[in-house]
Scaffold this motif. Structure first.
Motif, PDB file in Angstrom:
ATOM      1  N   THR A   1      -6.471 -12.155   1.963  1.00 34.94           N
ATOM      2  CA  THR A   1      -5.098 -12.009   2.460  1.00 34.94           C
ATOM      3  C   THR A   1      -4.412 -10.830   1.776  1.00 34.94           C
ATOM      4  O   THR A   1      -3.729 -10.019   2.422  1.00 34.94           O
ATOM      5  N   ALA A   2      -4.602 -10.722   0.460  1.00 34.89           N
ATOM      6  CA  ALA A   2      -3.983  -9.610  -0.281  1.00 34.89           C
ATOM      7  C   ALA A   2      -4.490  -8.278   0.248  1.00 34.89           C
ATOM      8  O   ALA A   2      -3.719  -7.340   0.509  1.00 34.89           O
ATOM      9  N   SER A   3      -5.782  -8.197   0.428  1.00 34.84           N
ATOM     10  CA  SER A   3      -6.347  -6.911   0.821  1.00 34.84           C
ATOM     11  C   SER A   3      -5.924  -6.536   2.257  1.00 34.84           C
ATOM     12  O   SER A   3      -5.575  -5.378   2.528  1.00 34.84           O
ATOM     13  N   LEU A   4      -5.891  -7.521   3.148  1.00 30.82           N
ATOM     14  CA  LEU A   4      -5.455  -7.243   4.522  1.00 30.82           C
ATOM     15  C   LEU A   4      -3.969  -6.867   4.547  1.00 30.82           C
ATOM     16  O   LEU A   4      -3.556  -5.948   5.267  1.00 30.82           O
ATOM     17  N   LEU A   5      -3.191  -7.547   3.730  1.00 30.95           N
ATOM     18  CA  LEU A   5      -1.747  -7.248   3.687  1.00 30.95           C
ATOM     19  C   LEU A   5      -1.515  -5.796   3.225  1.00 30.95           C
ATOM     20  O   LEU A   5      -0.735  -5.056   3.839  1.00 30.95           O
ATOM     21  N   LEU A   6      -2.226  -5.390   2.166  1.00 25.69           N
ATOM     22  CA  LEU A   6      -2.032  -4.013   1.686  1.00 25.69           C
ATOM     23  C   LEU A   6      -2.444  -3.005   2.759  1.00 25.69           C
ATOM     24  O   LEU A   6      -1.785  -1.972   2.930  1.00 25.69           O
ATOM     25  N   SER A   7      -3.502  -3.344   3.502  1.00 29.65           N
ATOM     26  CA  SER A   7      -3.966  -2.383   4.520  1.00 29.65           C
ATOM     27  C   SER A   7      -3.026  -2.319   5.728  1.00 29.65           C
ATOM     28  O   SER A   7      -3.120  -1.407   6.538  1.00 29.65           O
ATOM     29  N   ARG A   8      -2.127  -3.309   5.857  1.00 28.80           N
ATOM     30  CA  ARG A   8      -1.225  -3.330   7.021  1.00 28.80           C
ATOM     31  C   ARG A   8       0.207  -2.918   6.679  1.00 28.80           C
ATOM     32  O   ARG A   8       1.117  -3.095   7.499  1.00 28.80           O
ATOM     33  N   ARG A   9       0.429  -2.380   5.508  1.00 22.06           N
ATOM     34  CA  ARG A   9       1.813  -2.067   5.106  1.00 22.06           C
ATOM     35  C   ARG A   9       2.468  -1.042   6.039  1.00 22.06           C
ATOM     36  O   ARG A   9       3.648  -1.166   6.381  1.00 22.06           O
ATOM     37  N   ALA A  10       1.684  -0.057   6.461  1.00 19.02           N
ATOM     38  CA  ALA A  10       2.259   0.972   7.346  1.00 19.02           C
ATOM     39  C   ALA A  10       2.667   0.346   8.677  1.00 19.02           C
ATOM     40  O   ALA A  10       3.693   0.706   9.272  1.00 19.02           O
ATOM     41  N   ARG A  11       1.878  -0.617   9.139  1.00 15.93           N
ATOM     42  CA  ARG A  11       2.194  -1.323  10.392  1.00 15.93           C
ATOM     43  C   ARG A  11       3.529  -2.065  10.265  1.00 15.93           C
ATOM     44  O   ARG A  11       4.374  -2.014  11.154  1.00 15.93           O
ATOM     45  N   TYR A  12       3.729  -2.746   9.141  1.00 19.87           N
ATOM     46  CA  TYR A  12       4.970  -3.509   8.953  1.00 19.87           C
ATOM     47  C   TYR A  12       6.181  -2.570   8.945  1.00 19.87           C
ATOM     48  O   TYR A  12       7.251  -2.886   9.443  1.00 19.87           O
ATOM     49  N   CYS A  13       5.953  -1.427   8.337  1.00 21.37           N
ATOM     50  CA  CYS A  13       7.006  -0.415   8.253  1.00 21.37           C
ATOM     51  C   CYS A  13       7.374   0.074   9.660  1.00 21.37           C
ATOM     52  O   CYS A  13       8.544   0.104  10.051  1.00 21.37           O
ATOM     53  N   GLU A  14       6.335   0.410  10.395  1.00 21.52           N
ATOM     54  CA  GLU A  14       6.547   1.013  11.712  1.00 21.52           C
ATOM     55  C   GLU A  14       7.153   0.009  12.708  1.00 21.52           C
ATOM     56  O   GLU A  14       8.094   0.322  13.424  1.00 21.52           O
ATOM     57  N   ILE A  15       6.601  -1.203  12.729  1.00 24.95           N
ATOM     58  CA  ILE A  15       7.014  -2.157  13.768  1.00 24.95           C
ATOM     59  C   ILE A  15       8.283  -2.912  13.399  1.00 24.95           C
ATOM     60  O   ILE A  15       9.136  -3.156  14.236  1.00 24.95           O
ATOM     61  N   TYR A  16       8.389  -3.298  12.115  1.00 25.06           N
ATOM     62  CA  TYR A  16       9.520  -4.165  11.734  1.00 25.06           C
ATOM     63  C   TYR A  16      10.534  -3.452  10.849  1.00 25.06           C
ATOM     64  O   TYR A  16      11.499  -4.067  10.406  1.00 25.06           O
ATOM     65  N   ASP A  17      10.268  -2.175  10.547  1.00 31.39           N
ATOM     66  CA  ASP A  17      11.135  -1.450   9.616  1.00 31.39           C
ATOM     67  C   ASP A  17      11.215  -2.202   8.286  1.00 31.39           C
ATOM     68  O   ASP A  17      12.285  -2.316   7.671  1.00 31.39           O
ATOM     69  N   ALA A  18      10.070  -2.723   7.875  1.00 39.02           N
ATOM     70  CA  ALA A  18      10.026  -3.575   6.684  1.00 39.02           C
ATOM     71  C   ALA A  18       9.122  -2.956   5.610  1.00 39.02           C
ATOM     72  O   ALA A  18       7.996  -2.552   5.892  1.00 39.02           O
ATOM     73  N   ASP A  19       9.653  -2.892   4.389  1.00 40.41           N
ATOM     74  CA  ASP A  19       8.858  -2.456   3.246  1.00 40.41           C
ATOM     75  C   ASP A  19       8.268  -3.726   2.610  1.00 40.41           C
ATOM     76  O   ASP A  19       8.955  -4.442   1.889  1.00 40.41           O
ATOM     77  N   VAL A  20       7.007  -4.015   2.958  1.00 46.92           N
ATOM     78  CA  VAL A  20       6.385  -5.261   2.488  1.00 46.92           C
ATOM     79  C   VAL A  20       5.610  -4.972   1.203  1.00 46.92           C
ATOM     80  O   VAL A  20       4.673  -4.183   1.195  1.00 46.92           O
ATOM     81  N   ARG A  21       6.048  -5.617   0.117  1.00 50.19           N
ATOM     82  CA  ARG A  21       5.387  -5.408  -1.181  1.00 50.19           C
ATOM     83  C   ARG A  21       4.714  -6.688  -1.642  1.00 50.19           C
ATOM     84  O   ARG A  21       5.322  -7.760  -1.567  1.00 50.19           O
ATOM     85  N   LEU A  22       3.505  -6.554  -2.144  1.00 52.86           N
ATOM     86  CA  LEU A  22       2.836  -7.697  -2.762  1.00 52.86           C
ATOM     87  C   LEU A  22       3.241  -7.690  -4.228  1.00 52.86           C
ATOM     88  O   LEU A  22       2.795  -6.832  -4.995  1.00 52.86           O
ATOM     89  N   VAL A  23       4.130  -8.601  -4.629  1.00 50.89           N
ATOM     90  CA  VAL A  23       4.679  -8.498  -5.995  1.00 50.89           C
ATOM     91  C   VAL A  23       3.979  -9.402  -7.000  1.00 50.89           C
ATOM     92  O   VAL A  23       4.142  -9.209  -8.212  1.00 50.89           O
ATOM     93  N   ALA A  24       3.223 -10.400  -6.541  1.00 56.23           N
ATOM     94  CA  ALA A  24       2.519 -11.265  -7.501  1.00 56.23           C
ATOM     95  C   ALA A  24       1.348 -11.960  -6.838  1.00 56.23           C
ATOM     96  O   ALA A  24       1.404 -12.301  -5.658  1.00 56.23           O
ATOM     97  N   VAL A  25       0.283 -12.161  -7.628  1.00 56.25           N
ATOM     98  CA  VAL A  25      -0.817 -13.031  -7.201  1.00 56.25           C
ATOM     99  C   VAL A  25      -1.214 -13.860  -8.417  1.00 56.25           C
ATOM    100  O   VAL A  25      -1.075 -13.408  -9.560  1.00 56.25           O
ATOM    101  N   CYS A  26      -1.690 -15.083  -8.184  1.00 54.26           N
ATOM    102  CA  CYS A  26      -2.214 -15.857  -9.314  1.00 54.26           C
ATOM    103  C   CYS A  26      -3.254 -16.871  -8.875  1.00 54.26           C
ATOM    104  O   CYS A  26      -3.238 -17.355  -7.743  1.00 54.26           O
TER     105      CYS A  26
END
Ligand SMILES: NC(=O)c1ccc[n+]([C@@H]2O[C@H](COP(=O)([O-])OP(=O)(O)OC[C@H]3O[C@@H](n4cnc5c(N)ncnc54)[C@H](OP(=O)(O)O)[C@@H]3O)[C@@H](O)[C@H]2O)c1
Length: 332
Positions: free
Chosen positions: A18-43
């Protein structure tokens, strides 16, 4: 542009995918939703890593001991939690504490493990309602196979009369091996374990509990029921003999482990057990590790979906589908 801070609790196969797919889709989130999606923590259970600026791929292999637990996630400043820890429907598992903490704080929450949803579903729904948090759970309800989304989006407004689902890949694989090759349950199971298609302790799958968990989550979260595991009749495949399979074969019938929800006299009933299908039925042709669901509604008739995603990527994608629903709702 709005910033969304995501945390992932539970960092095994699914959490990492999930983390790796999320990082690879950040540009998509930006473009489609105008959203800066950051992964701020994992544990994981004992270690984690966080960064308010957003973690990059390389940082995900440097987890520090002692950084774990709901308080660690809260301190990371995350406003969306993705929970991907172990499932335990008898206790709720470690996920329960994360979900309580996240939903009470009003954070939108995506659940992948089933345990807490089965054990404390009513409480978690109430917490979400009380705080205004969005609770999404595609990953816990058969993941790559759309189940809850079919009801919530595609069949919106319709009354669901009946649901049938082949919801567990391992049992579908085993029953198919027994049916097509005439081998017994123990033989098929040993082969599946050697091939990595069945757990060392397969009972959660073979005794029908995994199917029951998914069915109960669909009934309670998708259809508004309020069932507990005690309300379900649960039968597995462990005692299906080669003789029984042979008899079904002779009659042109294919056995499947099926979760079924039905409505009658105003009540919703759910059960898990073996059902047999004639060869012309699409359920008879759900192969290998595929899953399927058939939903009957009063207005749209029968809807059928068959899913065949590769794990854990497909589960990660189901969780991130939930994330996009949240982004769309929060940016509206
Ligand atoms: N595998 C699939 O394709 C699939 C499909 C649908 C749903 N699911 C569900 O997804 C969940 C994860 O599956 P998985 O295959 O990724 O399992 P997994 O590889 O066993 O990973 C479980 C993770 O949870 C962590 N964990 C345990 N206790 C924790 C705690 N108290 N706090 C934080 N993390 C904790 C473990 O930490 P450590 O690493 O420190 O032990 C591990 O990182 C399960 O509930 C499963 O039922 C899986």
């Amino acid at each position: 542009m709005k910033t969304f801070r995501i945390a992932i609790a539970g960092f095994g196969g699914v959490g990492r995918a999930t983390a790796s797919l999320l990082l690879s889709r950040r540009a998509r989130y930006c473009e489609i939703y105008d959203a800066d999606v950051r992964l701020v923590a994992v544990c994981g259970s004992r270690s984690g890593v966080k960064s308010a600026y957003g973690l990059e791929k390389e940082q995900l292999s440097t987890l520090e001991d002692g950084l774990s637990g709901p308080a660690f996630i809260e301190e990371s400043g995350a406003d969306i939690l993705i929970e991907a820890g172990p499932s335990d429907f008898r206790t709720g598992g470690p996920g329960l504490a994360y979900l309580r903490s996240s939903l009470s704080a009003g954070h939108d929450t995506i659940v992948i493990s089933k345990g807490a949803l089965v054990h404390r579903g009513r409480e978690l729904r109430a917490l979400a309602k009380g705080s205004g948090a969005i609770l999404k759970l595609s990953g816990a309800a058969a993941a790559a196979l759309p189940t809850i989304d079919l009801v919530e989006h595609n069949l919106k407004g319709c009354e669901v009369l009946e649901v049938e689902g082949i919801l567990n890949a391992t049992t579908n694989y085993l029953l198919e091996a027994m049916t097509t090759r005439g081998i017994g349950f123990e033989h098929a199971l040993r082969e599946a374990q050697l091939g990595g298609f069945a757990e060392a302790d397969p009972r959660n799958d073979t005794e029908g509990w995994d199917t029951a968990c998914k069915l109960l989550i669909l009934a309670n979260f998708g259809l508004g029921a309020d069932l507990t595991m005690n309300d379900l009749t649960v039968e597995g495949i462990q005692s299906v003999s080669a003789e029984r399979i042979e008899a079904w074969r002779g009659q042109g019938l294919v056995p499947k482990l099926v979760g079924r929800i039905s409505r009658g006299n105003g009540a919703i009933r759910a059960e898990v057990g073996i059902r047999t299908y004639p060869l012309a039925d699409p359920f008879a042709n759900v192969r290998g590790r595929d899953k399927a669901i058939r939903i009957v509604t009063e207005a749209m008739g029968k809807t059928l979906a068959i899913g065949s995603g590769m794990e854990p990527l497909a589960t990660a994608a189901a969780a991130l589908k939930d994330l996009e629903h949240i982004l769309a709702a929060r940016m509206a």
